[in-house]
Design a protein around this motif. Structure first.
Motif, PDB file in Angstrom:
ATOM      1  N   UNK A 354       0.855  -1.087   0.049  1.00 62.32           N
ATOM      2  CA  UNK A 354      -0.003  -0.061   0.089  1.00 62.32           C
ATOM      3  C   UNK A 354       0.875   1.410   0.005  1.00 62.32           C
ATOM      4  N   UNK A 355       2.018   1.127  -0.104  1.00 61.06           N
ATOM      5  CA  UNK A 355       3.068   2.166   0.081  1.00 61.06           C
ATOM      6  C   UNK A 355       3.673   2.378  -1.576  1.00 61.06           C
ATOM      7  N   UNK A 356       4.059   3.892  -1.636  1.00 59.52           N
ATOM      8  CA  UNK A 356       4.847   4.225  -2.831  1.00 59.52           C
ATOM      9  C   UNK A 356       6.375   4.170  -2.524  1.00 59.52           C
ATOM     10  N   UNK A 357       6.841   3.042  -2.948  1.00 64.01           N
ATOM     11  CA  UNK A 357       8.265   2.747  -2.644  1.00 64.01           C
ATOM     12  C   UNK A 357       9.248   3.558  -3.474  1.00 64.01           C
ATOM     13  N   UNK A 358       8.959   4.043  -4.654  1.00 64.61           N
ATOM     14  CA  UNK A 358       9.723   4.489  -5.492  1.00 64.61           C
ATOM     15  C   UNK A 358      10.023   6.088  -5.076  1.00 64.61           C
ATOM     16  N   UNK A 384       7.009  14.326 -15.462  1.00 64.64           N
ATOM     17  CA  UNK A 384       6.880  13.734 -16.860  1.00 64.64           C
ATOM     18  C   UNK A 384       6.826  12.342 -17.127  1.00 64.64           C
ATOM     19  N   UNK A 385       7.319  11.473 -16.306  1.00 62.91           N
ATOM     20  CA  UNK A 385       7.198  10.015 -16.669  1.00 62.91           C
ATOM     21  C   UNK A 385       6.055   9.362 -15.886  1.00 62.91           C
ATOM     22  N   UNK A 386       5.375  10.226 -14.937  1.00 63.69           N
ATOM     23  CA  UNK A 386       4.130   9.603 -14.375  1.00 63.69           C
ATOM     24  C   UNK A 386       2.908  10.205 -14.642  1.00 63.69           C
ATOM     25  N   UNK A 391      -0.690  13.314  -9.052  1.00 64.33           N
ATOM     26  CA  UNK A 391       0.246  14.492  -8.350  1.00 64.33           C
ATOM     27  C   UNK A 391      -0.544  15.563  -7.476  1.00 64.33           C
ATOM     28  N   UNK A 392      -0.825  15.362  -6.466  1.00 64.17           N
ATOM     29  CA  UNK A 392      -1.523  16.435  -5.412  1.00 64.17           C
ATOM     30  C   UNK A 392      -0.697  17.784  -5.124  1.00 64.17           C
ATOM     31  N   UNK A 393       0.634  17.396  -4.762  1.00 62.79           N
ATOM     32  CA  UNK A 393       1.256  18.777  -4.375  1.00 62.79           C
ATOM     33  C   UNK A 393       2.405  18.260  -3.286  1.00 62.79           C
ATOM     34  N   UNK A 394       2.646  19.077  -2.279  1.00 67.87           N
ATOM     35  CA  UNK A 394       3.813  18.927  -1.483  1.00 67.87           C
ATOM     36  C   UNK A 394       3.362  19.223   0.019  1.00 67.87           C
ATOM     37  N   UNK A 395       3.880  18.612   0.774  1.00 67.91           N
ATOM     38  CA  UNK A 395       3.744  18.596   2.346  1.00 67.91           C
ATOM     39  C   UNK A 395       5.224  19.345   3.045  1.00 67.91           C
ATOM     40  N   UNK A 396       4.739  20.348   3.580  1.00 70.47           N
ATOM     41  CA  UNK A 396       5.992  20.707   4.390  1.00 70.47           C
ATOM     42  C   UNK A 396       5.917  20.637   5.809  1.00 70.47           C
ATOM     43  N   UNK A 518       1.217  12.168  -3.289  1.00 72.59           N
ATOM     44  CA  UNK A 518       0.740  11.335  -4.598  1.00 72.59           C
ATOM     45  C   UNK A 518      -0.293  10.356  -4.332  1.00 72.59           C
ATOM     46  N   UNK A 519      -1.251  10.363  -5.346  1.00 69.11           N
ATOM     47  CA  UNK A 519      -2.224   9.325  -5.434  1.00 69.11           C
ATOM     48  C   UNK A 519      -1.483   7.946  -5.771  1.00 69.11           C
ATOM     49  N   UNK A 520      -1.778   7.003  -4.914  1.00 66.83           N
ATOM     50  CA  UNK A 520      -0.978   5.672  -5.238  1.00 66.83           C
ATOM     51  C   UNK A 520      -1.672   4.836  -6.463  1.00 66.83           C
ATOM     52  N   UNK A 521      -0.824   4.856  -7.442  1.00 69.09           N
ATOM     53  CA  UNK A 521      -0.959   3.997  -8.624  1.00 69.09           C
ATOM     54  C   UNK A 521       0.015   3.310  -9.241  1.00 69.09           C
ATOM     55  N   UNK A 522      -0.247   2.618 -10.140  1.00 65.55           N
ATOM     56  CA  UNK A 522       0.781   1.637 -10.985  1.00 65.55           C
ATOM     57  C   UNK A 522       1.709   2.764 -11.482  1.00 65.55           C
ATOM     58  N   UNK A 523       2.966   2.453 -11.025  1.00 70.26           N
ATOM     59  CA  UNK A 523       4.184   3.641 -11.556  1.00 70.26           C
ATOM     60  C   UNK A 523       4.322   4.822 -10.632  1.00 70.26           C
ATOM     61  N   UNK A 524       3.729   4.925  -9.744  1.00 70.95           N
ATOM     62  CA  UNK A 524       3.860   6.200  -8.687  1.00 70.95           C
ATOM     63  C   UNK A 524       5.142   6.349  -8.122  1.00 70.95           C
ATOM     64  N   UNK A 525       5.694   7.410  -7.793  1.00 73.42           N
ATOM     65  CA  UNK A 525       6.682   7.624  -7.181  1.00 73.42           C
ATOM     66  C   UNK A 525       6.783   8.987  -6.151  1.00 73.42           C
TER      67      UNK A 525
END
Length: 559
Positions: A354-358, A384-386, A391-396, A518-525
C-alpha cells in the motif's frame, strides 16, 4: 504493586485519626455530632454547613468531638507540627521530635509518631552510628537483611543495606549482586547486596508485554531487558512518552516482538538498541526479531541503530504483513544485521503493497528568513514520466527544536498515526497556464502566489511576491512555500550568556523538510528532502513608553 509485611508507615503515624472512637461509616463521610456530644469545649472542630446554616461540630462519635491544636502545623504552614498533649485542656505543646501529639509532655519517647526516626523507643533526628534508616525507624544491619522479602511487580525482592539506608532497590550508581549468606541454622541462601558500579551502571528490567504506553513506564531508564519484550500497542496518544520510556534500552536478553500495533509508524523509539540475545527464548523456537501486522509502520530503526544492531545466536528475523513498509527498509535492516534475506520470512509481496516505494530526492533550501516565519524553495517535482493528474502537491513539515544541530533531529521520532510533533503545511500543485503566442508563460499576479497565509499582512504579501518573481505559475524554476503562523515566533536575545550558550540554548531554531503527496497508482513515485534548520530573525524592539514624571514631595527651599 508492592506486598510486604504490615508495618505502620510514616504517613500513617502522622495521621492522628482516633480510629478506636469512630463509628462504622464511610471513611470519607465527616461524622456529625448528635445532641449527646458536648460542644462546650472550645477546641472542638467546626466545619461549614452545606446548607449555609451555622457551623457543624465534627465528632469521632456521638460523645467525643474532634479537637484542634495550635501546634498541629508549624507557624501556620502546611508542615506538620509536634501537636498537643492528648487529654490536655491547656493545649500543651509536645516534644519537637513528635508529630501529631504525644502521651507525655516534653518526652521524645511518648510521641504518637516521630518527625524523624524511632530508635530504641525514642524519636530522633538521625539514626545512631552503625544503624540504618528503615522506613521510619532505625535498624541494625542484621535486622535489615533479615527483613521479610517484598513483592514488587510480580518479583520478590530482598532488603539490603546501602549508604545508611535499608532498601529493596539499589540507588543510582549501584548495581544489585547476589552472594551466599550463612543463616543462624547453618544453612545458606542467596542474599542481595548493592555494590558500586565499575564504570557504567546498567539498569536491568524484566521483559514484559506492552499494549498501552502506560505499561511501558516500568522500562524507563532500563538498559538491559531480561526476557522477551512483546509490543502490541494500540494506544497512540502520547508517543513522546513511549520514546522516553524505551530510548535507553541497549540489550534485550530475549526476543523482540513488534506486532498488531497500528499506531506505530516507525521503530525510532529504540534509540540505543545494539543487541538482541534471546538464548533459548526464541519466538516459536525460531525467531529473535518479529515485526508483523503493523498496518501503518513505514520505517524501521534509525540508520545509526541499524548499523550497530546485532542478533546473538541462531535467532532469525520475521517481517511480514506490514503494508506501508517498503521492502527496501527490510533489505537495509538485514544488510545491517549481516543476515541473508529469506523470502519465507521477509516477503516483498506482503510488505509495502500500500506504500509508494519509488522515492527520489527533493532538494530544499531557504529563500528568506523573517522574524515571524520563513520562505522555503525547491525545484518542482518532475512528473513527466508519471500520470501528473495523480500528483496532489507538497507537504512541508516543520517544528521547533531545542538545538540547531541536525544530528539531534530525526524525521520519524515521536510520531504515530494519531499524534505528531511536526506541524504540516500543504502546498498544492499549481495548474500551468496556457502558453502565449510568443511561447513564454504569463506571470500570475503577485498577491495570488502567497501560500499558507490567512489574512496576510502587507509585509507578508510583499515578501511572498518578491520571492515568487522568479516563479512561473508556481511550477518553475522554483516552488515556494511561506511558513508563517502562531507557531513561528521571533528570535530573542538573552544577555550575560556566552556565544556558545546563546547559539545552543537561546536561538529559536526550526527543523523543516518537504515531501510530495501522490495518489497511489501503478508507476507512482514520491520525493522527500533532507531536514534543514531555520532560525527566525529578531523582531523590532518595542517602542519605549512615555512616562509622566511627577514630584513626590515639595522642593526644599534653600536658606
Amino acid at each position: 504493586m508492592i506486598e510486604k509485611r504490615r508495618e505502620t508507615t510514616v504517613e500513617e503515624k502522622k495521621d492522628t485519626i482516633q480510629w478506636h472512637l469512630t463509628e462504622r461509616r464511610y471513611i470519607n463521610a465527616c461524622a456529625k455530632c448528635s445532641d449527646e456530644c458536648d460542644d462546650s469545649a472550645s477546641r472542638c472542630v467546626h466545619r461549614p454547613s452545606e446548607m449555609g446554616g451555622p457551623p457543624i461540630i465534627s465528632c469521632w462519635n456521638a460523645t467525643t468531638c474532634q479537637e484542634s491544636c495550635p501546634f498541629d502545623r508549624k507557624n501556620d504552614t502546611k508542615e506538620l507540627g509536634s501537636g498537643c498533649l492528648i487529654g490536655s485542656e491547656d493545649n500543651e505543646e509536645c516534644h519537637p521530635q513528635c508529630i501529631g501529639g504525644c502521651y507525655k509532655k516534653g518526652h521524645s519517647g511518648q510521641c504518637v509518631a516521630c518527625a524523624g526516626y524511632l530508635s530504641e523507643g525514642r524519636c530522633v533526628t538521625h539514626c545512631p552510628p552503625g544503624m540504618l534508616k528503615y522506613l521510619s525507624r532505625c535498624v541494625t544491619r542484621e535486622e535489615c537483611i533479615s527483613s521479610p522479602d517484598v513483592r514488587v511487580d510480580d518479583e520478590w525482592r530482598m532488603y539490603k543495606p546501602v549508604n545508611g539506608y535499608c532498601v529493596y532497590d539499589c540507588p543510582a550508581g549501584y548495581e544489585q549482586v547476589k552472594r551466599p549468606r550463612k543463616l543462624p541454622d547453618n544453612t545458606t541462601r542467596e542474599q542481595e547486596y548493592c555494590e558500586v558500579c565499575n564504570g557504567s551502571c546498567p539498569k536491568k528490567c524484566k521483559g514484559k508485554a506492552i499494549d498501552t504506553i502506560a505499561m511501558a513506564k516500568d522500562l524507563a531508564g532500563c538498559n538491559i531487558v531480561e526476557g522477551t519484550l512483546d509490543i502490541q500497542l494500540r494506544d497512540s496518544s502520547k508517543m513522546t512518552l513511549l520514546s522516553d520510556y524505551l530510548k535507553d534500552i541497549e540489550v534485550i536478553e530475549g526476543s523482540l516482538l513488534i506486532r498488531f500495533s497500528p499506531s506505530l509508524t516507525s521503530l525510532s523509539v529504540f534509540q540505543k538498541l545494539r543487541e538482541i540475545n534471546p538464548g533459548k527464548d526464541l519466538f516459536q523456537t525460531r525467531y529473535a526479531l518479529v515485526i508483523y501486522e503493523n498496518q501503518n509502520l513505514n520505517s524501521l530503526f534509525s540508520s545509526e541503530v541499524t548499523k550497530k544492531l546485532r542478533i546473538i545466536g541462531d535467532g532469525q528475523v520475521q517481517v511480514q504483513n506490514n503494508r506501508m513498509l517498503c521492502f527496501k527498509h527490510i533489505s537495509n535492516l538485514m544488510t545491517g544485521l549481516k543476515m541473508e534475506l529469506n523470502i519465507d520470512d521477509q516477503s516483498s509481496f506482503s510488505n509495502g503493497d500500500k506504500a509508494i516505494c519509488d522515492e527520489t530526492n527533493l532538494v530544499i533550501s531557504i529563500e528568506k528568513m523573517m522574524s515571524e516565519g520563513f520562505i522555503l524553495k525547491w525545484t518542482p517535482f518532475n512528473t513527466s514520466d508519471i500520470d501528473h493528474r495523480k500528483f496532489l502537491g507538497y507537504q512541508v513539515f516543520y517544528k521547533r527544536v531545542s538545538s540547531p544541530d541536525l544530528a539531534d533531529v530525526q524525521i520519524d521520532q515521536d510520531r504515530s498515526v494519531c499524534s505528531d510533533t511536526w506541524s504540516m503545511h500543504f502546498e498544492p500543485e499549481k495548474e500551468k497556464e496556457k502558453k502565449e503566442d510568443n511561447g513564454t508563460a504569463s506571470i500570475q499576479e503577485e498577491k495570488k502566489i502567497v501560500y499558507n497565509v490567512e489574512n496576510p499582512s502587507e509585509a507578508q504579501l510583499e515578501n511572498a511576491a518578491h520571492a515568487n518573481k522568479k516563479t512561473y505559475n508556481g511550477v518553475g524554476p522554483y516552488v515556494h512555500a511561506v511558513i508563517t503562523n502562531e507557531l513561528i515566533i521571533p528570535n530573542t536575545f538573552t544577555p550575560f550568556l556566552s556565544t556558545i550558550d546563546f547559539i545552543n540554548h537561546c536561538s529559536l531554531s526550526y527543523a523543516a523538510y518537504a515531501q510530495t503527496k501522490m495518489v497511489n497508482h501503478l508507476g507512482a513515485k514520491n520525493a522527500r528532502s533532507n531536514v534543514i534548520i531555520v532560525q527566525t530573525q529578531y523582531s523590532n524592539p518595542t517602542p519605549p513608553r512615555i512616562l509622566n514624571i511627577q514630584p513626590i514631595g515639595k522642593r526644599r527651599e534653600e536658606d
